[in-house]
Enzyme design. Structure first.
Site, PDB file in Angstrom:
ATOM      1  N   ALA A 255      12.082 -12.531  -0.629  1.00  0.00           N
ATOM      2  CA  ALA A 255      12.926 -13.204   0.361  1.00  0.00           C
ATOM      3  C   ALA A 255      12.214 -13.163   1.697  1.00  0.00           C
ATOM      4  O   ALA A 255      11.226 -12.451   1.876  1.00  0.00           O
ATOM      5  CB  ALA A 255      14.294 -12.532   0.453  1.00  0.00           C
ATOM      6  N   MET A 256      12.742 -13.936   2.662  1.00  0.00           N
ATOM      7  CA  MET A 256      12.122 -14.024   3.980  1.00  0.00           C
ATOM      8  C   MET A 256      13.200 -14.025   5.047  1.00  0.00           C
ATOM      9  O   MET A 256      14.177 -14.768   4.976  1.00  0.00           O
ATOM     10  CB  MET A 256      11.266 -15.305   4.077  1.00  0.00           C
ATOM     11  CG  MET A 256      10.564 -15.473   5.401  1.00  0.00           C
ATOM     12  SD  MET A 256       9.434 -14.114   5.741  1.00  0.00           S
ATOM     13  CE  MET A 256       9.485 -14.114   7.535  1.00  0.00           C
ATOM     14  N   GLU A 257      12.973 -13.189   6.078  1.00  0.00           N
ATOM     15  CA  GLU A 257      13.988 -12.893   7.087  1.00  0.00           C
ATOM     16  C   GLU A 257      14.033 -13.864   8.246  1.00  0.00           C
ATOM     17  O   GLU A 257      14.512 -13.510   9.335  1.00  0.00           O
ATOM     18  CB  GLU A 257      13.744 -11.483   7.639  1.00  0.00           C
ATOM     19  CG  GLU A 257      12.489 -11.321   8.500  1.00  0.00           C
ATOM     20  CD  GLU A 257      11.251 -10.880   7.745  1.00  0.00           C
ATOM     21  OE1 GLU A 257      10.305 -10.390   8.378  1.00  0.00           O
ATOM     22  OE2 GLU A 257      11.230 -11.025   6.507  1.00  0.00           O
ATOM     23  N   ASN A 258      13.599 -15.099   8.080  1.00  0.00           N
ATOM     24  CA  ASN A 258      13.606 -16.072   9.176  1.00  0.00           C
ATOM     25  C   ASN A 258      14.898 -15.988   9.986  1.00  0.00           C
ATOM     26  O   ASN A 258      15.989 -15.935   9.432  1.00  0.00           O
ATOM     27  CB  ASN A 258      13.480 -17.496   8.628  1.00  0.00           C
ATOM     28  CG  ASN A 258      12.469 -17.598   7.521  1.00  0.00           C
ATOM     29  OD1 ASN A 258      11.289 -17.376   7.711  1.00  0.00           O
ATOM     30  ND2 ASN A 258      12.945 -17.927   6.325  1.00  0.00           N
ATOM     31  N   HIS A 290      18.014  -5.714   3.211  1.00  0.00           N
ATOM     32  CA  HIS A 290      16.689  -5.627   3.823  1.00  0.00           C
ATOM     33  C   HIS A 290      16.429  -6.802   4.758  1.00  0.00           C
ATOM     34  O   HIS A 290      16.018  -6.616   5.914  1.00  0.00           O
ATOM     35  CB  HIS A 290      15.621  -5.585   2.719  1.00  0.00           C
ATOM     36  CG  HIS A 290      14.219  -5.507   3.228  1.00  0.00           C
ATOM     37  ND1 HIS A 290      13.542  -4.321   3.392  1.00  0.00           N
ATOM     38  CD2 HIS A 290      13.346  -6.480   3.605  1.00  0.00           C
ATOM     39  CE1 HIS A 290      12.325  -4.559   3.861  1.00  0.00           C
ATOM     40  NE2 HIS A 290      12.187  -5.864   3.996  1.00  0.00           N
ATOM     41  N   GLU A 291      16.675  -7.998   4.272  1.00  0.00           N
ATOM     42  CA  GLU A 291      16.380  -9.173   5.094  1.00  0.00           C
ATOM     43  C   GLU A 291      17.333  -9.258   6.283  1.00  0.00           C
ATOM     44  O   GLU A 291      16.924  -9.648   7.382  1.00  0.00           O
ATOM     45  CB  GLU A 291      16.458 -10.451   4.250  1.00  0.00           C
ATOM     46  CG  GLU A 291      15.542 -10.464   3.034  1.00  0.00           C
ATOM     47  CD  GLU A 291      14.093 -10.157   3.350  1.00  0.00           C
ATOM     48  OE1 GLU A 291      13.624 -10.472   4.460  1.00  0.00           O
ATOM     49  OE2 GLU A 291      13.403  -9.582   2.470  1.00  0.00           O
ATOM     50  N   HIS A 294      16.268  -6.902   9.036  1.00  0.00           N
ATOM     51  CA  HIS A 294      15.109  -7.399   9.784  1.00  0.00           C
ATOM     52  C   HIS A 294      15.533  -8.102  11.081  1.00  0.00           C
ATOM     53  O   HIS A 294      14.696  -8.285  11.970  1.00  0.00           O
ATOM     54  CB  HIS A 294      14.304  -8.385   8.938  1.00  0.00           C
ATOM     55  CG  HIS A 294      13.142  -7.764   8.227  1.00  0.00           C
ATOM     56  ND1 HIS A 294      12.239  -6.931   8.850  1.00  0.00           N
ATOM     57  CD2 HIS A 294      12.699  -7.904   6.942  1.00  0.00           C
ATOM     58  CE1 HIS A 294      11.306  -6.566   7.985  1.00  0.00           C
ATOM     59  NE2 HIS A 294      11.566  -7.130   6.821  1.00  0.00           N
TER      60      HIS A 294
END
Length: 849
Positions: A255-258, A290-291, A294
């Site tokens: 995943a990505m925390e954008n 987690h994301e 961030h």
């Protein structure tokens, strides 16, 4: 277009960018093979910079036009970016470029997945979207306009305006380009809301493909619990009006925390009782947290350069571990984290890919998204918290957020807030960030007239580029038990700072039994001469859950090693100890399941190697199987009863208690299958009303050479669900007999549903092959050849996944000369591939030394 020639980047050469960016306005006119990106960026000279060269990164983009303050310019363009003469004053840069999302198979930058436009910009994907100073220390406020006839158009921040065929978004918080995100597609929103402690209303949405909207409830609940927990534990509130999550099928990472628009691998969002296992649910819960975490540790405070990656990732992993421990069971979570660290990070630390938590150099930063940076980085946070205490940890974190909000920080900034809070000098502790390798902590003891002495010695083996190591600060949590099993000294943290150091405990009535490294207080390998009788004593009496489990694990490790080396039968103390734990209903069911599980075959290989023996993967596999049979025989009177007692009644729930019961029941089923030929597993598969029970039963059957009818039934039922089919592919390889593993994987790569361009599907087959030690390391080298063939095929399309999968070869040096030669041959074949990516090229070169 070919990748730029590899270039080594060094931490010591860091200099700030010559210009600050006040604002970024982007317009996207989406088209599958001809997307136009118009940029308007306000620059001004950076007074802290010494180098004023105006260089913008850009790869695989076609420049249409460029202008400064409205006047057309003609920059010098290369494969990696452009340079241009600019004013020595504030100015506005404008550019228009064209990119092709549909042909972007690397899944970095802007690409397409099942008709959806989406982005992945960490670490250096934004340069594949437009020309920009694509580095984490350049932070700015973004405004984005998206033009497309697709119904859902998303970007970072808050929605500003929209109309037929367009939408505008504005993110008021400065961010680096790696946090930019865009999604456009025919998607369905699953909505909810959250009210922060200060009263801010936040709209929540999870966007999925039509038909997946019934699998989002758990992810949404996990998000809301994460938001509440971060407020309660760290005092961090969410700071936008909306928080969006999008599930994407084709995604290289988890995943990505954008900022405000998290993009997730669909496997880490979508879950229902019928399609996801307990492990899937827990993983979703942890990654959602987690994301989200961030937002503060990664977004509001980011990292100055990519060498500081552990600053945001180590801290955020530690925070998500705390969250999962609070949501479920802290002892069980600590054991699970230690298993992962030892299985993957210790292995990395002891091989050719070893690197410090903060590396000194890299060729391709994507290759350093590793367990060393993430999980070992989290261990460093945990050690720091243990050393300074909970109260000072909280004060230091508050200072960190206050002092560095809106900044791109460094490890030095991070440690300084602890020094300023506590008055401690953390110079020696900082070695954990700069020195690679896993310290070996040797211990001897002595007892004399009521005084007990523990003497520790630390030593870290050489790693690539670091032949010698200085002593580190090691917090060693110790407790002492008397001969009756009573705790006479509760957990005490000893702070080791020297290469050799002794600690004394006085006023003892008898020689105690030490419980050392409680709660796995430091990521070290403990080396101590210890009898199986002492291990059995600790398994029975230790009050520390981790060391209670560790005693059983050490017993199992010794038993397996002796079975391989001498052919001896299992120690009765080990079998009786397992029986005692299994019968103890006062213990957490998930904890009992962990005690019942054997060390992995890879763990055994590393143990043998550490003790000066050459591991034989086939012999290790046979010993593990033989031990399971003997454990099953020893426990045969209680296994059916406990398996039956662990069948959770009522509707499925993924909560910790129910999941723990299923975990223990299925641990018993694994052993029962060795006794009854799979009859209990067949019954469980036929009656299962959830994926956890179904997969566990099918795994048991396939492992003992049965289950073909059940596997076909599983396929026929779930062939329309892409994530469940990943399980089907994986199970057949993971459970295959060692001499059939490579052939099974090869057969599955020819299955009509094997989409090798999808990272999840690729990993489900080739990752399962690499994760089957006896099958992958079969003496004929078929596993090596098959994986190398597919890595060579995948590399031109997806270098990032290829490079990460290549680490399957990293342990080659611990095996016999014949296997070493086979692996080196395959690595050499990969290295000789024309136009090999810099991602894979760097990894192969490091493994070959």
């Amino acid at each position: 277009m070919k990748d730029a020639a590899p270039q080594t980047i060094y931490l010591k050469n860091y200099t700030p960018f010559g210009y600050l960016v006040d604002s970024v306005h982007l317009t996207f006119r989406l088209a599958p093979t001809a997307t136009r990106v118009l940029a308007r960026i306000a620059f001004r000279p950076n007074p802290d910079a010494t180098d004023r060269q105006f260089f913008l990164h850009g790869e695989r983009v076609r420049l249409i036009s460029a202008a400064i303050d409205g006047a057309t310019v003609t920059p010098d363009v290369t494969d990696v970016g452009l340079t241009c003469t600019v004013p020595d004053a504030p100015f506005v840069w404008e550019s228009e470029v064209e990119i092709s999302p549909q042909t972007n198979t690397a899944l970095e930058g802007l690409y397409m997945s099942s008709g959806m436009y989406c982005t992945q910009c960490e670490a250096e994907g934004f340069r594949k979207i437009t020309y920009y100073p694509d580095r984490p220390d350049v932070m700015s406020i973004f405004t984005v306009r998206i033009e497309s006839d697709l119904p859902v158009l998303l970007s970072n921040g808050n929605p500003q305006a929209s109309g037929p065929g367009w939408a505008e978004w504005h993110d008021p918080w400065p961010k680096p380009a790696y946090l930019f995100a865009l999604v456009a597609g025919d998607l369905v929103a699953v909505p909810d809301s959250f009210t922060t402690k200060s009263g801010r209303h936040v709209d929540l949405n999870i966007y999925v493909r039509s038909g997946d909207d019934d699998k989002c409830a758990f992810a949404m609940d996990a998000l809301k619990r994460s938001m509440t927990w971060d407020e309660d534990v760290y005092g961090r509130e969410y700071d936008l009006d909306i928080f969006n999550i999008v599930a994407v099928d084709d995604f290289n990472m988890g995943a990505m925390e954008n900022k405000g628009l998290n993009i997730f691998n669909s496997s880490l969002v979508l879950a229902s009782a019928e399609t996801a296992t307990d492990v899937n649910f827990e993983r979703i819960e942890g990654v959602i947290a987690h994301e989200y975490f961030h937002n503060w540790t990664g977004n509001r405070i980011t990292c100055r350069d990519w060498f500081q990656l552990c600053l945001k990732e180590g801290l955020t992993v530690f925070r998500d571990q705390q969250f999962t421990g609070d949501m479920r069971s802290r002892p069980v979570k600590r054991i699970e984290d230690s298993i992962l660290l030892r299985a993957r990070q210790f292995r990395e630390d002891n091989g050719p890919l070893a690197h410090p938590v903060r590396p000194e150099s890299f060729v391709e930063i994507n290759n350093f998204y590793t367990v060393t940076v993430y999980e070992k980085g989290a261990e460093l946070i945990g050690m720091l918290k243990r050393l300074v205490g909970d109260a000072d940890y909280d004060k230091a974190l508050t200072l960190y957020f206050d002092r560095h909000d809106g900044q791109a920080a460094t490890i030095e900034d991070w440690l300084r807030v602890f020094e300023d809070t506590t008055g401690r000098d953390l110079t020696q502790f900082k070695r954990w960030y700069s020195q690679a390798g896993t310290p070996r902590l040797s211990v001897t003891d002595a007892y004399d007239n009521g005084t007990y002495t523990l003497t520790f010695r630390q030593d870290t083996p050489p790693t690539p580029g670091q032949p010698a190591k200085d002593p580190r600060v090691i917090p060693i949590a110790v407790g002492l038990l008397n001969p009756n099993g009573d705790e006479v000294v509760p957990t005490t943290v000893l702070e080791m700072t020297k290469a050799e150091q002794s600690f004394q405990f006085t006023g003892l009535a008898s020689r105690p039994t030490p419980s050392i490294l409680r709660d796995f207080s430091a990521p070290v390998i403990l080396k101590r001469d210890q009898s199986n009788a002492e291990r059995a004593f600790l398994l029975a009496h230790d009050t520390d859950p981790f060391n209670k489990w560790e005693a059983g694990r050490a017993l199992a490790r010794d038993v397996i090693q002796q079975m391989i080396l001498t052919g001896t039968s299992p120690d009765a103390a080990f079998l009786d100890g397992l029986a005692a734990v299994l019968r103890d209903d006062s213990l957490d069911a998930a904890f009992r399941a962990l005690v019942l599980a054997l060390p992995s075959e890879d763990d055994t290989a590393q143990t043998l190697h550490d003790n000066g023996h050459t591991p034989d993967p086939t012999a290790i596999h046979d010993a593990h199987e033989a031990l399971r049979v003997q454990i099953a025989q020893h426990l045969q009177d209680i296994l059916p009863r406990i398996h039956a007692a662990c069948q959770v009644p009522g509707p499925y729930s993924p909560d910790a208690t129910a999941a723990g019961m299923r975990s223990l029941g299925n641990a018993c089923l694994t052993l029962l299958s060795r006794l009854d030929g799979g009859k209990a597993a067949e019954r469980q598969f036929a009656s299962a009303d959830n994926m956890t029970q179904s997969v566990a039963a099918l795994s048991c059957l396939l492992t003992i050479g049965k289950g073909q009818d059940q596997a076909q039934a599983f396929h026929d039922r779930w062939k329309g669900d892409r994530l469940v089919m990943d399980k089907w592919f994986m199970l057949q390889v993971a459970c295959a007999a060692p001499d059939q593993t490579a052939a099974t994987a090869d057969r599955l790569t020819r299955h009509p549903m094997f989409d090798w361009k999808n990272p999840n599907r690729f990993r489900s087959v080739l990752g399962a092959l690499a994760g089957h030690p006896a099958g992958f390391h079969a003496p004929d080298g078929a596993g090596y050849r098959l994986l190398a063939d597919w890595l060579i095929k995948l590399d031109p399309l997806n270098p990032q996944t290829t490079a990460r999968m290549s680490t399957a070869f990293e342990t080659w040096a611990r095996y016999d000369p014949a296997r070493q030669a086979l692996i080196r041959g395959e690595l050499g074949r990969i290295a000789a591939t024309p136009d090999l990516s810099r991602d894979t090229g760097e990894m192969v070169a490091r493994m070959l030394g």
